[in-house]
Design a protein around this motif. Structure first.
Motif, PDB file in Angstrom:
ATOM      1  N   LEU A  79      14.412  -3.951   9.855  1.00  0.00           N
ATOM      2  CA  LEU A  79      13.589  -4.575   8.819  1.00  0.00           C
ATOM      3  C   LEU A  79      13.894  -3.872   7.500  1.00  0.00           C
ATOM      4  O   LEU A  79      13.498  -2.732   7.291  1.00  0.00           O
ATOM      5  CB  LEU A  79      12.103  -4.450   9.161  1.00  0.00           C
ATOM      6  CG  LEU A  79      11.671  -5.048  10.494  1.00  0.00           C
ATOM      7  CD1 LEU A  79      10.173  -4.822  10.709  1.00  0.00           C
ATOM      8  CD2 LEU A  79      12.004  -6.525  10.556  1.00  0.00           C
ATOM      9  N   GLU A  92      13.871  -3.615   3.280  1.00  0.00           N
ATOM     10  CA  GLU A  92      13.076  -3.942   2.095  1.00  0.00           C
ATOM     11  C   GLU A  92      11.596  -4.178   2.382  1.00  0.00           C
ATOM     12  O   GLU A  92      10.906  -4.812   1.598  1.00  0.00           O
ATOM     13  CB  GLU A  92      13.663  -5.156   1.351  1.00  0.00           C
ATOM     14  CG  GLU A  92      15.107  -4.997   0.931  1.00  0.00           C
ATOM     15  CD  GLU A  92      15.328  -3.910  -0.110  1.00  0.00           C
ATOM     16  OE1 GLU A  92      14.397  -3.610  -0.871  1.00  0.00           O
ATOM     17  OE2 GLU A  92      16.439  -3.357  -0.130  1.00  0.00           O
ATOM     18  N   VAL A  93      11.082  -3.698   3.513  1.00  0.00           N
ATOM     19  CA  VAL A  93       9.660  -3.907   3.801  1.00  0.00           C
ATOM     20  C   VAL A  93       8.778  -3.016   2.926  1.00  0.00           C
ATOM     21  O   VAL A  93       7.569  -3.221   2.875  1.00  0.00           O
ATOM     22  CB  VAL A  93       9.309  -3.703   5.292  1.00  0.00           C
ATOM     23  CG1 VAL A  93       9.927  -4.782   6.137  1.00  0.00           C
ATOM     24  CG2 VAL A  93       9.680  -2.339   5.770  1.00  0.00           C
ATOM     25  N   ARG A 132       6.136  -4.533  -0.646  1.00  0.00           N
ATOM     26  CA  ARG A 132       5.013  -5.112   0.075  1.00  0.00           C
ATOM     27  C   ARG A 132       4.709  -6.538  -0.376  1.00  0.00           C
ATOM     28  O   ARG A 132       4.440  -6.800  -1.536  1.00  0.00           O
ATOM     29  CB  ARG A 132       3.771  -4.244  -0.117  1.00  0.00           C
ATOM     30  CG  ARG A 132       3.927  -2.784   0.269  1.00  0.00           C
ATOM     31  CD  ARG A 132       3.840  -2.551   1.751  1.00  0.00           C
ATOM     32  NE  ARG A 132       2.638  -3.038   2.352  1.00  0.00           N
ATOM     33  CZ  ARG A 132       1.506  -2.345   2.476  1.00  0.00           C
ATOM     34  NH1 ARG A 132       1.423  -1.113   2.040  1.00  0.00           N
ATOM     35  NH2 ARG A 132       0.480  -2.894   3.067  1.00  0.00           N
ATOM     36  N   THR A 133       4.769  -7.446   0.580  1.00  0.00           N
ATOM     37  CA  THR A 133       4.325  -8.823   0.386  1.00  0.00           C
ATOM     38  C   THR A 133       3.480  -9.180   1.602  1.00  0.00           C
ATOM     39  O   THR A 133       3.496  -8.471   2.610  1.00  0.00           O
ATOM     40  CB  THR A 133       5.509  -9.814   0.307  1.00  0.00           C
ATOM     41  OG1 THR A 133       6.179  -9.843   1.563  1.00  0.00           O
ATOM     42  CG2 THR A 133       6.480  -9.438  -0.803  1.00  0.00           C
ATOM     43  N   ILE A 185      12.675 -12.900   5.807  1.00  0.00           N
ATOM     44  CA  ILE A 185      11.394 -12.475   6.377  1.00  0.00           C
ATOM     45  C   ILE A 185      10.635 -13.690   6.901  1.00  0.00           C
ATOM     46  O   ILE A 185      10.090 -13.667   7.996  1.00  0.00           O
ATOM     47  CB  ILE A 185      10.554 -11.706   5.344  1.00  0.00           C
ATOM     48  CG1 ILE A 185      11.164 -10.332   5.091  1.00  0.00           C
ATOM     49  CG2 ILE A 185       9.111 -11.560   5.812  1.00  0.00           C
ATOM     50  CD1 ILE A 185      10.464  -9.546   3.990  1.00  0.00           C
ATOM     51  N   ASP A 235       3.982 -11.632   3.641  1.00  0.00           N
ATOM     52  CA  ASP A 235       4.889 -11.931   4.745  1.00  0.00           C
ATOM     53  C   ASP A 235       5.461 -10.664   5.375  1.00  0.00           C
ATOM     54  O   ASP A 235       5.537 -10.559   6.598  1.00  0.00           O
ATOM     55  CB  ASP A 235       6.036 -12.826   4.288  1.00  0.00           C
ATOM     56  CG  ASP A 235       5.637 -14.283   4.151  1.00  0.00           C
ATOM     57  OD1 ASP A 235       4.519 -14.640   4.583  1.00  0.00           O
ATOM     58  OD2 ASP A 235       6.449 -15.067   3.627  1.00  0.00           O
ATOM     59  N   SER A 236       5.868  -9.702   4.558  1.00  0.00           N
ATOM     60  CA  SER A 236       6.448  -8.480   5.131  1.00  0.00           C
ATOM     61  C   SER A 236       5.395  -7.675   5.883  1.00  0.00           C
ATOM     62  O   SER A 236       5.678  -7.107   6.939  1.00  0.00           O
ATOM     63  CB  SER A 236       7.130  -7.624   4.057  1.00  0.00           C
ATOM     64  OG  SER A 236       6.208  -7.105   3.139  1.00  0.00           O
ATOM     65  N   ASP A 237       4.182  -7.629   5.362  1.00  0.00           N
ATOM     66  CA  ASP A 237       3.107  -6.924   6.072  1.00  0.00           C
ATOM     67  C   ASP A 237       2.794  -7.598   7.411  1.00  0.00           C
ATOM     68  O   ASP A 237       2.612  -6.927   8.431  1.00  0.00           O
ATOM     69  CB  ASP A 237       1.839  -6.864   5.226  1.00  0.00           C
ATOM     70  CG  ASP A 237       1.936  -5.879   4.072  1.00  0.00           C
ATOM     71  OD1 ASP A 237       2.940  -5.136   3.998  1.00  0.00           O
ATOM     72  OD2 ASP A 237       1.009  -5.838   3.248  1.00  0.00           O
TER      73      ASP A 237
END
Length: 79
Positions: A51, A53-54, A57-58, A29, A60-62
């Motif tokens: 994408l 494993e989004v 929520r982290t 990510i 970076d992923s958001d």
């Protein structure tokens, strides 16, 4: 077939195994977020973009989901 011929990876600033022949590249990510921030015009060069494993929520992923959405909308990809 050796890693990097058809399938490769990129992690962080320098760790990568890929080539001009690579068709599928797995990236972190963080790598994809940094790449798209610095090279938004090249985003359409990579299709499809999956994408994974989004849902975990982290920050970076958001940010990555937001950036991809903006690039798609800005490129006429819908909304």
């Amino acid at each position: 077939e050796p890693l990097g011929k058809t399938v490769g990876y990129r992690i962080g600033q320098g760790d990568h195994v890929d080539s001009d022949e690579t068709r599928i590249t797995f990236v972190t990510i963080g790598y994809l977020l940094q790449y798209l921030c610095h090279h938004p015009s090249l985003a359409r060069r990579y299709t499809p973009l999956v994408l994974d494993e989004v849902h975990e929520r982290t920050m970076d992923s958001d940010l990555l989901v937001l950036l991809v959405r903006r690039l798609l909308v800005g490129a006429g990809g819908g909304g």
